[in-house]
Design a protein around this motif. Structure first.
Motif, PDB file in Angstrom:
ATOM      1  N   LEU A 106       0.806  -1.222   0.000  1.00 42.86           N
ATOM      2  CA  LEU A 106       0.000   0.000   0.000  1.00 42.86           C
ATOM      3  C   LEU A 106       0.842   1.276   0.000  1.00 42.86           C
ATOM      4  CD1 LEU A 106      -2.956   0.884  -0.090  1.00 42.86           C
ATOM      5  CD2 LEU A 106      -2.937   0.953   2.413  1.00 42.86           C
ATOM      6  N   PRO A 107       1.862   1.401   0.852  1.00 42.56           N
ATOM      7  CA  PRO A 107       2.683   2.625   0.824  1.00 42.56           C
ATOM      8  C   PRO A 107       3.441   2.816  -0.483  1.00 42.56           C
ATOM      9  CG  PRO A 107       3.016   1.416   2.867  1.00 42.56           C
ATOM     10  CD  PRO A 107       2.262   0.507   1.952  1.00 42.56           C
ATOM     11  N   MET A 108       3.662   1.721  -1.209  1.00 46.26           N
ATOM     12  CA  MET A 108       4.431   1.807  -2.450  1.00 46.26           C
ATOM     13  C   MET A 108       3.636   2.448  -3.585  1.00 46.26           C
ATOM     14  SD  MET A 108       6.453  -1.854  -2.498  1.00 46.26           S
ATOM     15  CE  MET A 108       7.475  -1.414  -3.903  1.00 46.26           C
ATOM     16  N   PHE A 109       2.305   2.171  -3.627  1.00 44.51           N
ATOM     17  CA  PHE A 109       1.551   2.637  -4.796  1.00 44.51           C
ATOM     18  C   PHE A 109       0.479   3.682  -4.505  1.00 44.51           C
ATOM     19  CE2 PHE A 109      -1.596  -0.528  -3.447  1.00 44.51           C
ATOM     20  CZ  PHE A 109      -2.799   0.063  -3.805  1.00 44.51           C
ATOM     21  N   LEU A 110       0.034   3.800  -3.224  1.00 40.31           N
ATOM     22  CA  LEU A 110      -1.161   4.603  -2.936  1.00 40.31           C
ATOM     23  C   LEU A 110      -0.992   6.073  -3.316  1.00 40.31           C
ATOM     24  CD1 LEU A 110      -4.008   4.697  -1.862  1.00 40.31           C
ATOM     25  CD2 LEU A 110      -3.080   5.022   0.447  1.00 40.31           C
ATOM     26  N   LYS A 111       0.116   6.691  -2.911  1.00 36.24           N
ATOM     27  CA  LYS A 111       0.314   8.109  -3.189  1.00 36.24           C
ATOM     28  C   LYS A 111       0.346   8.380  -4.690  1.00 36.24           C
ATOM     29  CE  LYS A 111       3.301  12.033  -2.038  1.00 36.24           C
ATOM     30  NZ  LYS A 111       4.525  12.460  -1.285  1.00 36.24           N
ATOM     31  N   THR A 112       1.038   7.520  -5.425  1.00 38.31           N
ATOM     32  CA  THR A 112       1.108   7.670  -6.885  1.00 38.31           C
ATOM     33  C   THR A 112      -0.267   7.517  -7.506  1.00 38.31           C
ATOM     34  OG1 THR A 112       3.366   6.813  -6.947  1.00 38.31           O
ATOM     35  CG2 THR A 112       2.113   6.740  -9.004  1.00 38.31           C
ATOM     36  N   PHE A 113      -1.031   6.540  -7.019  1.00 34.30           N
ATOM     37  CA  PHE A 113      -2.340   6.253  -7.605  1.00 34.30           C
ATOM     38  C   PHE A 113      -3.326   7.391  -7.392  1.00 34.30           C
ATOM     39  CE2 PHE A 113      -6.611   4.432  -7.608  1.00 34.30           C
ATOM     40  CZ  PHE A 113      -6.609   3.781  -8.828  1.00 34.30           C
ATOM     41  N   LEU A 160      -0.265  -9.433 -10.626  1.00 31.40           N
ATOM     42  CA  LEU A 160       0.450  -8.175 -10.436  1.00 31.40           C
ATOM     43  C   LEU A 160       1.963  -8.412 -10.418  1.00 31.40           C
ATOM     44  CD1 LEU A 160      -1.791  -6.636  -7.633  1.00 31.40           C
ATOM     45  CD2 LEU A 160      -1.565  -5.750  -9.965  1.00 31.40           C
ATOM     46  N   TYR A 161       2.382  -9.407  -9.626  1.00 34.59           N
ATOM     47  CA  TYR A 161       3.817  -9.712  -9.516  1.00 34.59           C
ATOM     48  C   TYR A 161       4.004 -11.048  -8.817  1.00 34.59           C
ATOM     49  CZ  TYR A 161       3.039  -7.814  -4.791  1.00 34.59           C
ATOM     50  OH  TYR A 161       2.559  -7.556  -3.528  1.00 34.59           O
ATOM     51  N   TYR A 162       5.209 -11.583  -8.932  1.00 40.52           N
ATOM     52  CA  TYR A 162       5.608 -12.778  -8.197  1.00 40.52           C
ATOM     53  C   TYR A 162       6.599 -12.355  -7.123  1.00 40.52           C
ATOM     54  CZ  TYR A 162       3.431 -15.320 -12.019  1.00 40.52           C
ATOM     55  OH  TYR A 162       2.526 -15.792 -12.939  1.00 40.52           O
ATOM     56  N   GLU A 163       6.262 -12.662  -5.870  1.00 40.73           N
ATOM     57  CA  GLU A 163       7.078 -12.218  -4.748  1.00 40.73           C
ATOM     58  C   GLU A 163       7.821 -13.403  -4.131  1.00 40.73           C
ATOM     59  OE1 GLU A 163       6.607  -9.401  -0.799  1.00 40.73           O
ATOM     60  OE2 GLU A 163       4.881 -10.549  -1.485  1.00 40.73           O
ATOM     61  N   PRO A 164       9.162 -13.372  -4.160  1.00 39.98           N
ATOM     62  CA  PRO A 164       9.923 -14.493  -3.622  1.00 39.98           C
ATOM     63  C   PRO A 164       9.838 -14.606  -2.099  1.00 39.98           C
ATOM     64  CG  PRO A 164      11.367 -12.862  -4.661  1.00 39.98           C
ATOM     65  CD  PRO A 164       9.999 -12.308  -4.681  1.00 39.98           C
ATOM     66  N   PHE A 165      10.083 -15.817  -1.614  1.00 45.83           N
ATOM     67  CA  PHE A 165      10.242 -16.037  -0.180  1.00 45.83           C
ATOM     68  C   PHE A 165      11.703 -15.797   0.186  1.00 45.83           C
ATOM     69  CE2 PHE A 165       6.720 -19.517  -0.226  1.00 45.83           C
ATOM     70  CZ  PHE A 165       5.760 -18.542  -0.395  1.00 45.83           C
ATOM     71  N   ILE A 291       0.312  -0.404 -10.073  1.00 47.57           N
ATOM     72  CA  ILE A 291       0.973  -1.333  -9.158  1.00 47.57           C
ATOM     73  C   ILE A 291       2.069  -2.125  -9.858  1.00 47.57           C
ATOM     74  CG2 ILE A 291       0.654  -3.365  -7.681  1.00 47.57           C
ATOM     75  CD1 ILE A 291      -2.156  -2.305  -7.065  1.00 47.57           C
ATOM     76  N   THR A 292       1.786  -2.653 -11.038  1.00 43.75           N
ATOM     77  CA  THR A 292       2.804  -3.442 -11.736  1.00 43.75           C
ATOM     78  C   THR A 292       4.012  -2.586 -12.097  1.00 43.75           C
ATOM     79  OG1 THR A 292       1.632  -3.078 -13.836  1.00 43.75           O
ATOM     80  CG2 THR A 292       1.197  -5.139 -12.674  1.00 43.75           C
ATOM     81  N   GLY A 293       3.752  -1.346 -12.475  1.00 45.31           N
ATOM     82  CA  GLY A 293       4.862  -0.464 -12.837  1.00 45.31           C
ATOM     83  C   GLY A 293       5.812  -0.201 -11.685  1.00 45.31           C
ATOM     84  N   ILE A 294       5.257  -0.110 -10.470  1.00 38.33           N
ATOM     85  CA  ILE A 294       6.074   0.179  -9.294  1.00 38.33           C
ATOM     86  C   ILE A 294       6.721  -1.074  -8.712  1.00 38.33           C
ATOM     87  CG2 ILE A 294       5.975   0.970  -6.887  1.00 38.33           C
ATOM     88  CD1 ILE A 294       3.863   2.993  -7.775  1.00 38.33           C
TER      89      ILE A 294
END
Length: 313
Positions: A106-113, A160-165, A291-294
Motif C-alpha cells: 500500500l505505501p508503495m503505490f497509494l500516493k502515486t495512484f 500483479l507480480y511474483y514475490e519471492p520467499f 501497481i505493476t509499474g512500481i
C-alpha cells in the motif's frame, strides 16, 4: 418491476431485516417495505417469509434473488459503458487487501495512484482471503489484492507480480552460516508460522511439504503478524520465511539474518482479483497499471529470479 425494487430485495435478503436494509439503501423503512410489497403483488408471490425471525427468503424468493443480482449488476454495467465512453475514471471503488500484502504494498503505490487518479474515491480494507472471496461474490468489494491462484469460478485474477520467499535465520540456527538455502533444507519442526487463516502460512507449509513428508501440526508456536515472527526468531525460537517486500524496511542488524534461496527462488503469486461480471474495469485497469509499474520494477532492481508459485489452498 424496477431496478430499485430489485435493489431493495437484495438488501433485505442480505440483512434479513427491513429496517437495516432501509438504512443501507438510505430510504425510510415504510418506503422500502412498500416497494417490495408492490413487487410481490405484481408477481403474485411472496419473496420473503415475514413470519420468521430473522426474515427468510421463500423458495421462489431465493430464485428471484439470484436473478436480481444479475439484473442489478447489468444495470451498473450501463454506467460503466458511459464512463468508459467519456474517458471518466472515478467514483467509489472498494478494495480489499490481505494482511501480508497490505503494510508493504500500500505505501508503495497509494500516493502515486491517488495523484494520478484524483477522481477515484478508494475505500480500502485489510481482509483475509476468505473474507475477500465472500465480499467479492456478494458484491461488497469491487476488487482485491490477494495471493493466487484461488480457482474460484466467480472470480477473475490478473497477476500483479511474483514475490519471492526470503529466509529469516538467526545466528544460533543451523542454516545461518550458509550464504544461500535450498528448499529441501526447510523443516516445519522449527519454522515459525502465521496463525491459521493466513494464505502466506499455507504457502510456507506447501513449500516444506513439497520436498519432505511433513505435517503442519508438528509445530505449535504461531503468531498473527510477520513482525512478531521476526522477534520470536531473534529470541532463538526458530527461523521463518518472509515475503520479499517485507525485507525492505528491516534495520541493518536484522538484514544480516536474511538468506535468499538458490535460484530458481520459490515465490507467491500476488494478483488483482475481481468478480467475473467485470464491473468498473477502467479502475481495475488503472490499479493494475500503477501497481505493476512500481512493484515489478522494485523486484527486478534487486535482481531476483522468480519462478511459478506454489498453489494456494
Amino acid at each position: 418491476m424496477t431496478i430499485t425494487q430489485l435493489y431493495y430485495v437484495l438488501a433485505v435478503a442480505e440483512h434479513k431485516n427491513f429496517t437495516k436494509a432501509a438504512e443501507k439503501c438510505f430510504v425510510t423503512q415504510p418506503t422500502l417495505s412498500m416497494q417490495i410489497q408492490k413487487l410481490e403483488d405484481e408477481l403474485d408471490i411472496l419473496i420473503f417469509d415475514r413470519g420468521k425471525k430473522p426474515i427468510e427468503l421463500t423458495e421462489v424468493g431465493r430464485k428471484i434473488v439470484i436473478q436480481a443480482k444479475n439484473i442489478v449488476n447489468e444495470s451498473y454495467r450501463i454506467q460503466d459503458i458511459v464512463d468508459q465512453q467519456k474517458g471518466f475514471i472515478g467514483g467509489e471503488f472498494r478494495l480489499g487487501i490481505i494482511p501480508t500484502v497490505m503494510p508493504t504494498l500500500l505505501p508503495m503505490f497509494l500516493k502515486t495512484f491517488i495523484k494520478k487518479y484524483p477522481k477515484i474515491n478508494l475505500k480500502i480494507e485489510e481482509l483475509t482471503t476468505e473474507e475477500i472471496i465472500s465480499r467479492i461474490t456478494e458484491g461488497h468489494l469491487d476488487a482485491a489484492i490477494a495471493a493466487t491462484p484461488l480457482e474460484n469460478e466467480h472470480i477473475k485474477e490478473r497477476v500483479l507480480y511474483y514475490e519471492p520467499f526470503v529466509g529469516y535465520i538467526p545466528e544460533n540456527h543451523k542454516l545461518h552460516s550458509q550464504d544461500k538455502i535450498k528448499i529441501e533444507e526447510l523443516s516445519l519442526d522449527d519454522m515459525l508460522l502465521l496463525e491459521d487463516g493466513h494464505c502466506f502460512r499455507e504457502g510456507i507449509i506447501n513449500l516444506c511439504k513439497t520436498f519432505k513428508n511433513q505435517e503442519a501440526d508438528q509445530f505449535q508456536l504461531e503468531s498473527g503478524s510477520i513482525e512478531t515472527l521476526i522477534k520470536l526468531s531473534n529470541e532463538g525460537l526458530g527461523m521463518t520465511l518472509l515475503p520479499y517486500l517485507h525485507t525492505f524496511d528491516l534495520n541493518e542488524n536484522y538484514k544480516k539474518n536474511l538468506h535468499y534461496f538458490y535460484e530458481p527462488s520459490p515465490a507467491r503469486e500476488v494478483s488483482l482479483i475481481y468478480h467475473k461480471s467485470e464491473l468498473k474495469l477502467q479502475i481495475i485497469e488503472a490499479l493494475h497499471k500503477v501497481i505493476t509499474g512500481i512493484v515489478r520494477g522494485a523486484i527486478a532492481f534487486q535482481n531476483v529470479k522468480i519462478v511459478s508459485p506454489l498453489p494456494v489452498k
